[in-house]
Design a protein around this motif. Structure first.
Motif, mmCIF file in Angstrom:
data_model
loop_
_atom_site.group_PDB
_atom_site.id
_atom_site.type_symbol
_atom_site.label_atom_id
_atom_site.label_comp_id
_atom_site.label_asym_id
_atom_site.label_seq_id
_atom_site.Cartn_x
_atom_site.Cartn_y
_atom_site.Cartn_z
ATOM 1 N N LYS A 235 0.945 -1.391 -0.103
ATOM 2 C CA LYS A 235 0.099 -0.454 -0.011
ATOM 3 C C LYS A 235 0.701 1.113 -0.037
ATOM 4 C CE LYS A 235 -3.743 1.776 2.301
ATOM 5 N NZ LYS A 235 -3.359 3.029 2.963
ATOM 6 N N ALA A 236 1.896 1.311 0.372
ATOM 7 C CA ALA A 236 2.638 2.668 0.736
ATOM 8 C C ALA A 236 3.172 2.867 -0.672
ATOM 9 C CB ALA A 236 4.013 2.355 1.774
ATOM 10 N N VAL A 237 3.947 1.402 -0.725
ATOM 11 C CA VAL A 237 4.299 1.567 -2.660
ATOM 12 C C VAL A 237 3.159 2.368 -3.330
ATOM 13 C CG1 VAL A 237 4.994 0.233 -5.147
ATOM 14 C CG2 VAL A 237 6.349 -0.478 -2.440
ATOM 15 N N ARG A 238 2.257 1.774 -3.455
ATOM 16 C CA ARG A 238 1.278 2.203 -4.065
ATOM 17 C C ARG A 238 0.861 3.906 -3.995
ATOM 18 N NH1 ARG A 238 -1.387 -2.982 -3.418
ATOM 19 N NH2 ARG A 238 -2.939 -2.319 -1.753
ATOM 20 N N ASP A 239 0.534 3.945 -3.057
ATOM 21 C CA ASP A 239 0.633 5.730 -2.266
ATOM 22 C C ASP A 239 1.715 6.364 -2.580
ATOM 23 O OD1 ASP A 239 -1.786 5.234 -0.960
ATOM 24 O OD2 ASP A 239 -1.254 5.090 1.047
ATOM 25 N N ALA A 240 2.746 5.940 -3.051
ATOM 26 C CA ALA A 240 3.946 6.737 -3.483
ATOM 27 C C ALA A 240 3.929 6.851 -4.893
ATOM 28 C CB ALA A 240 5.382 6.224 -3.052
ATOM 29 N N LEU A 241 3.494 5.287 -5.715
ATOM 30 C CA LEU A 241 3.348 5.608 -6.709
ATOM 31 C C LEU A 241 2.201 7.046 -7.099
ATOM 32 C CD1 LEU A 241 4.082 2.202 -7.774
ATOM 33 C CD2 LEU A 241 5.813 4.239 -8.704
ATOM 34 N N ASN A 242 1.385 6.869 -6.646
ATOM 35 C CA ASN A 242 0.421 8.119 -6.384
ATOM 36 C C ASN A 242 0.517 9.399 -6.853
ATOM 37 O OD1 ASN A 242 -1.219 6.340 -7.720
ATOM 38 N ND2 ASN A 242 -2.525 5.796 -5.781
ATOM 39 N N GLY A 243 1.683 10.061 -6.060
ATOM 40 C CA GLY A 243 2.105 11.225 -5.972
ATOM 41 C C GLY A 243 2.535 11.965 -4.526
ATOM 42 N N TRP A 244 1.917 11.195 -3.416
ATOM 43 C CA TRP A 244 2.315 10.959 -1.857
ATOM 44 C C TRP A 244 4.005 10.531 -1.773
ATOM 45 C CZ3 TRP A 244 0.498 8.342 2.682
ATOM 46 C CH2 TRP A 244 0.684 8.754 3.919
ATOM 47 N N ASP A 245 4.719 11.851 -0.972
ATOM 48 C CA ASP A 245 5.989 11.997 -0.895
ATOM 49 C C ASP A 245 6.221 12.554 -0.045
ATOM 50 O OD1 ASP A 245 9.100 12.003 -0.503
ATOM 51 O OD2 ASP A 245 9.284 13.227 -2.109
ATOM 52 N N PRO A 246 6.389 12.233 1.564
ATOM 53 C CA PRO A 246 6.524 12.608 3.053
ATOM 54 C C PRO A 246 7.735 12.730 3.267
ATOM 55 C CG PRO A 246 5.149 10.736 2.819
ATOM 56 C CD PRO A 246 5.514 10.539 1.712
ATOM 57 N N SER A 247 8.938 12.286 1.759
ATOM 58 C CA SER A 247 10.039 12.776 2.693
ATOM 59 C C SER A 247 9.955 14.219 1.790
ATOM 60 C CB SER A 247 11.334 12.199 1.671
ATOM 61 O OG SER A 247 11.095 11.479 0.318
ATOM 62 N N ASP A 248 9.641 14.727 1.050
ATOM 63 C CA ASP A 248 9.638 16.283 0.470
ATOM 64 C C ASP A 248 11.065 15.855 -0.358
ATOM 65 O OD1 ASP A 248 7.472 17.442 2.010
ATOM 66 O OD2 ASP A 248 8.433 18.317 3.659
ATOM 67 N N GLY A 249 10.956 15.174 -1.311
ATOM 68 C CA GLY A 249 12.339 15.413 -2.587
ATOM 69 C C GLY A 249 13.215 14.397 -2.262
ATOM 70 N N ALA A 250 13.267 13.651 -0.775
ATOM 71 C CA ALA A 250 14.841 13.421 -0.104
ATOM 72 C C ALA A 250 15.751 12.481 -1.237
ATOM 73 C CB ALA A 250 14.173 12.642 1.326
ATOM 74 N N LEU A 251 16.848 11.951 -1.262
ATOM 75 C CA LEU A 251 17.244 11.392 -2.140
ATOM 76 C C LEU A 251 17.631 10.072 -0.868
ATOM 77 C CD1 LEU A 251 19.234 13.431 -5.006
ATOM 78 C CD2 LEU A 251 17.303 11.926 -4.817
ATOM 79 N N TYR A 252 17.763 10.206 -0.145
ATOM 80 C CA TYR A 252 18.421 9.824 1.266
ATOM 81 C C TYR A 252 17.874 9.655 2.448
ATOM 82 C CZ TYR A 252 22.673 9.965 -1.963
ATOM 83 O OH TYR A 252 23.598 10.863 -3.000
ATOM 84 N N TYR A 253 18.135 8.733 3.020
ATOM 85 C CA TYR A 253 17.649 8.621 4.224
ATOM 86 C C TYR A 253 18.846 7.775 5.130
ATOM 87 C CZ TYR A 253 16.288 4.171 3.564
ATOM 88 O OH TYR A 253 15.445 3.093 3.042
ATOM 89 N N PHE A 254 18.659 8.340 6.966
ATOM 90 C CA PHE A 254 19.650 6.930 8.039
ATOM 91 C C PHE A 254 18.239 6.842 9.105
ATOM 92 C CE2 PHE A 254 20.891 10.702 7.612
ATOM 93 C CZ PHE A 254 21.527 11.745 9.364
ATOM 94 N N ASN A 255 19.176 6.290 9.788
ATOM 95 C CA ASN A 255 19.612 5.669 10.874
ATOM 96 C C ASN A 255 19.595 5.746 12.268
ATOM 97 O OD1 ASN A 255 18.082 5.190 13.677
ATOM 98 N ND2 ASN A 255 17.256 3.558 13.639
ATOM 99 N N PRO A 256 19.758 7.810 12.197
ATOM 100 C CA PRO A 256 21.050 8.306 13.903
ATOM 101 C C PRO A 256 21.586 7.450 14.470
ATOM 102 C CG PRO A 256 18.984 9.300 13.745
ATOM 103 C CD PRO A 256 18.518 8.458 12.519
ATOM 104 N N ALA A 257 20.598 6.410 14.544
ATOM 105 C CA ALA A 257 21.165 5.653 16.268
ATOM 106 C C ALA A 257 22.800 4.715 15.220
ATOM 107 C CB ALA A 257 19.842 4.874 16.756
ATOM 108 N N THR A 258 22.115 4.033 14.018
ATOM 109 C CA THR A 258 23.559 3.137 13.883
ATOM 110 C C THR A 258 23.936 3.645 13.077
ATOM 111 O OG1 THR A 258 21.507 2.835 12.076
ATOM 112 C CG2 THR A 258 22.075 1.382 14.094
ATOM 113 N N ALA A 259 23.998 4.680 12.137
ATOM 114 C CA ALA A 259 24.682 5.593 11.133
ATOM 115 C C ALA A 259 26.303 5.735 11.849
ATOM 116 C CB ALA A 259 24.268 6.769 10.562
#
Length: 280
Positions: A235-259
């Motif tokens: 469902k998350a993939v379908r929502d992203a394909l339909n245009g929802w981008d909660p990341s605001d155009g991000a190209l990367y992400y990371f977990n600060p607790a492990t990065a």
């Protein structure tokens, strides 16, 4: 008078016998000449038919031999020949990012696996006849030395509307493995990052090549990419394909607790969603 008639009859009989004898001799000579022209005294028609049958038999045997010969399967360690073309065609589609050296390296092997997965083939990493045929069909615009990779990527870069079921399924695998336990919006954000990379010229041009790019996703390195995705991931993939981008155009992400990478910490940060920080 009677004697003259008998003499004439005798002469006519003699000429008749002599004529038959001459005709018989001529026919005999002709037959002998024909037979002498054919080796071993055989018949010309029979020899010609036998020779023709022999030639046809050899041709049929050769065709059967060629058809029965299995197509070559290219594997790690192979060098030269088709491997050069294989690497160039895979690079044309964005699956292969290594050096074009004509050596079937493990990077070539991984690129073939990505291609096979993306195009619905049996994933083996070996280039068999079916893989070659599918690759040729997918790269018909490719010409040796005639198209730069940047041009090829611009032609073949996929949009969300062009993704196959295999692409969507693989993205769901990535979302489930990377964002398992995250809030739903965080799962959509991870899917959006993959799509944002798909739109960027800085990344490969298929979901498979983005997800399996070396060191791109931790879930690929630890094998969790193959966990069965749950319905929320699809469902998350379908929502992203339909245009929802909660990341605001991000190209990367990371977990600060492990990065631990200094580079990822240096990226301009956009926002935090759940345990992930999304960056440019």
């Amino acid at each position: 008078m009677m004697r003259k008639r008998l003499l004439c009859c005798a002469l006519m009989l003699a000429f008749s016998v002599l004529g038959e004898a001459i005709v018989s001799m001529v026919n005999s000579d002709a037959s002998g000449s024909l037979l002498s022209a054919v080796p071993n005294g055989g018949h010309a028609v029979s020899v010609q038919s036998t020779a023709k049958a022999s030639v046809e038999s050899r041709h049929v045997s050769k065709r059967v031999s060629i058809a029965a010969r299995p197509a070559r399967v290219y594997k790690p360690g192979d060098r030269g020949g088709y491997v050069w073309e294989l690497q160039r065609r895979l690079r044309f589609l964005g699956f292969y990012t290594g050096k074009i050296n004509g050596i079937y390296t493990w990077r070539t092997y991984r690129a073939v696996r990505l291609f096979q997965y993306a195009f619905g083939l049996r994933v083996t990493g070996l280039t068999d006849a079916r893989t070659r045929a599918k690759l040729w069909k997918a790269t018909r615009r490719w010409r040796p030395g005639g198209v730069r990779r940047v041009q090829a990527r611009r032609v073949y870069r996929r949009t969300a509307r062009q993704l196959s079921w295999n692409d969507i399924k693989l993205m769901a695998h990535a979302v489930h493995a990377e964002a398992r336990g995250e809030p739903y919006i965080g799962k959509v954000a991870v899917a959006a990052v993959i799509l944002n990379r798909l739109k960027s010229e800085r990344f490969p041009n298929t979901p498979a090549s983005i997800i399996f790019q070396p060191l791109a996703f931790e879930a690929v390195a630890n094998g969790q990419i193959w966990l069965q995705p749950d319905p929320d991931s699809f469902k998350a993939v379908r929502d992203a394909l339909n245009g929802w981008d909660p990341s605001d155009g991000a190209l990367y992400y990371f977990n600060p607790a492990t990065a631990t990478s200094k580079w990822i910490w240096s990226r301009p940060q956009i926002k935090r969603i759940g345990r992930h920080i999304f960056t440019k």
